[in-house]
Design a protein around this motif. Structure first.
Motif, PDB file in Angstrom:
ATOM      1  N   THR A 213      33.563 -38.654 -21.193  1.00 31.68           N
ATOM      2  CA  THR A 213      34.456 -38.624 -22.265  1.00 31.68           C
ATOM      3  C   THR A 213      33.799 -38.697 -23.547  1.00 31.68           C
ATOM      4  O   THR A 213      34.138 -38.045 -24.540  1.00 31.68           O
ATOM      5  N   PHE A 214      32.576 -39.402 -23.782  1.00 32.43           N
ATOM      6  CA  PHE A 214      31.868 -39.456 -25.101  1.00 32.43           C
ATOM      7  C   PHE A 214      31.453 -37.924 -25.487  1.00 32.43           C
ATOM      8  O   PHE A 214      31.116 -38.040 -26.479  1.00 32.43           O
ATOM      9  N   ILE A 215      31.083 -37.078 -24.515  1.00 28.88           N
ATOM     10  CA  ILE A 215      30.809 -35.812 -24.834  1.00 28.88           C
ATOM     11  C   ILE A 215      31.825 -35.100 -25.320  1.00 28.88           C
ATOM     12  O   ILE A 215      31.989 -34.183 -26.164  1.00 28.88           O
ATOM     13  N   LEU A 216      33.125 -35.039 -24.542  1.00 32.19           N
ATOM     14  CA  LEU A 216      34.393 -34.448 -24.716  1.00 32.19           C
ATOM     15  C   LEU A 216      34.908 -34.993 -26.167  1.00 32.19           C
ATOM     16  O   LEU A 216      35.353 -33.923 -26.902  1.00 32.19           O
ATOM     17  N   ASN A 217      34.437 -36.151 -26.629  1.00 31.86           N
ATOM     18  CA  ASN A 217      35.001 -36.490 -27.868  1.00 31.86           C
ATOM     19  C   ASN A 217      33.983 -36.566 -29.045  1.00 31.86           C
ATOM     20  O   ASN A 217      34.181 -37.070 -30.085  1.00 31.86           O
ATOM     21  N   CYS A 224      28.219 -28.277 -29.154  1.00 30.00           N
ATOM     22  CA  CYS A 224      27.438 -27.134 -29.521  1.00 30.00           C
ATOM     23  C   CYS A 224      26.096 -27.165 -28.747  1.00 30.00           C
ATOM     24  O   CYS A 224      25.791 -26.351 -27.787  1.00 30.00           O
ATOM     25  N   GLU A 225      25.313 -28.321 -29.008  1.00 28.29           N
ATOM     26  CA  GLU A 225      24.132 -28.549 -28.361  1.00 28.29           C
ATOM     27  C   GLU A 225      24.046 -28.686 -26.836  1.00 28.29           C
ATOM     28  O   GLU A 225      23.453 -28.202 -26.097  1.00 28.29           O
ATOM     29  N   PHE A 226      25.076 -29.468 -26.457  1.00 26.92           N
ATOM     30  CA  PHE A 226      25.451 -29.798 -25.060  1.00 26.92           C
ATOM     31  C   PHE A 226      25.666 -28.493 -24.466  1.00 26.92           C
ATOM     32  O   PHE A 226      25.186 -28.125 -23.128  1.00 26.92           O
ATOM     33  N   LEU A 227      26.670 -27.510 -24.906  1.00 25.03           N
ATOM     34  CA  LEU A 227      27.023 -26.405 -24.096  1.00 25.03           C
ATOM     35  C   LEU A 227      25.835 -25.563 -24.144  1.00 25.03           C
ATOM     36  O   LEU A 227      25.514 -24.659 -23.313  1.00 25.03           O
ATOM     37  N   LYS A 228      25.145 -25.461 -25.077  1.00 21.53           N
ATOM     38  CA  LYS A 228      23.608 -24.430 -25.204  1.00 21.53           C
ATOM     39  C   LYS A 228      23.037 -24.842 -24.402  1.00 21.53           C
ATOM     40  O   LYS A 228      22.233 -23.829 -23.559  1.00 21.53           O
TER      41      LYS A 228
END
Length: 363
Positions: A213-217, A224-228
């Motif tokens: 959740t803490f990444i989704l929020n 963007c860095e997570f997705l990259k």
């Protein structure tokens, strides 16, 4: 080029404090001044270490040893600080290093390599990249004896170097050795880091994990860095005209849907979720197609992986016919006409479509 930033600017204030960790799995080394204060408060409030050890139900010899070496099991340290009513924030600032182990343990052995982490541990882009890489090409698993293995595998040295630097910056631990397993390079992390990450994320299993959740929020930069980093590991870019797309395929349908939701928040539309079997294993996958979606992905997320980046750059330079998904041309025409009056020729130029197509939708 897309220059507008998506509308949301949520801030992630997620952090983890020392005592948020599993107190039975860590040992803490404190600086000598902090230990002197513990000794002084024991003498002031309880007159002797012997009496204090009986009150907190810890063997006096063991307690003397901890005070001498300045290293304490986290479970015992929690008891000591609670009984002495000491400042936990001050203690967190005076940590020399942290190790993982089991408490109570047999003979006091099996402690991990020390890490010089600082608490509270703030969630940031570097930590997001570490988590994404471990979701992608990493392993965070615990065996039946409670021993944890944390490794990151990748044949691309650019991604390995990025991972190593992020670990060094986040946990003050220098990875000095890159190992090889069946031709694939990987790095191995101390169990203390694995336990902390497992404590933060919960589960890393490729078939059942979910994006926390803490990444989704999180804020725009962190998402963007997570997705990259995740697409660097798991994404596939195809540039072979007329084919131009990014594909993501996983054995975890819920995780795929989490990724699609994050992309949707950034204004990047994906195809529906498809299903197939590969060597009798179930796989779910989706595509990012159409030039405007690929352009948004390129501008907002992109790749660090050199080969995938090169393929995406080729798509940007050679977009072919700019196509839109079903109903999107009509939506764009309506949106443009709400902003200002345009002729069909002007609309065709704005949307990169033929005038006959624009007239069809106008009718």
């Amino acid at each position: 080029m897309i220059t507008a930033i998506p509308y949301f600017r949520k801030k992630s204030d997620f952090s983890i404090k020392l005592f948020d960790l599993d107190v039975n799995r860590f040992y803490v080394k404190l600086c000598s001044d902090e230990v002197k204060e513990i000794r002084w408060l024991i003498g002031k409030k309880f007159f002797s270490v012997v009496k204090f050890s009986k009150i907190i139900n810890i063997n006096q010899g063991t307690l003397y040893g901890w005070l001498k070496n300045c290293q304490f099991p986290l479970a015992a340290l929690k008891k000591i600080y609670a009984k002495l009513n000491m400042d936990l924030k001050k203690m967190e600032r005076n940590i020399v290093h942290l190790r993982s182990g089991k408490y109570p343990c047999n003979g006091g052995g099996n402690l991990s390599q020390p890490i010089n982490i600082r608490f509270p541990l703030q969630f940031n882009a570097k930590l997001a990249r570490i988590i994404a890489h471990l979701f992608g090409d990493g392993v965070v698993s615990t065996d039946k004896h409670g021993s944890i293995t944390t490794s990151y595998y990748n044949q691309e040295r650019v991604l390995l170097d990025q991972f190593i630097k992020d670990v060094q910056d986040s946990f003050a631990f220098n990875i000095t050795q890159i190992r090889t397993n069946k031709g694939t390079q990987y790095v191995y992390l101390p169990s203390a880091i694995g336990l902390i990450l497992q404590n933060i994320v919960g589960e890393f299993s490729s078939k059942s994990c979910r994006i926390p959740t803490f990444i989704l929020n999180a804020n725009f930069e962190i998402k963007c860095e997570f997705l990259k980093s995740f697409f660097d590991d798991e994404g596939y870019v195809k540039f072979k005209p007329p084919y131009r797309y990014i594909e993501l395929a996983l054995a975890n349908k819920e995780f795929i849907q989490d990724i699609q939701s994050m992309l949707s928040e950034l204004g990047i539309k994906t195809s529906r979720t498809y299903y197939k079997t590969i060597r009798d294993f179930p796989v779910w996958y989706f595509y990012i197609k159409n030039f405007h979606n690929l352009e948004k992905f390129n501008n907002l997320i992109g790749f660090s992986h050199p080969k995938k980046l090169a393929s995406l750059v080729n798509i940007m330079k050679n977009p072919g016919r700019i196509s839109y998904s079903q109903g999107e041309t009509k939506e764009r025409i309506v949106r443009l006409l709400k902003e200002k009056e345009l002729t069909s020729i002007e609309l065709a130029k704005e949307l990169g479509r033929k005038r006959i197509t624009i007239n069809h939708f106008l009718r």
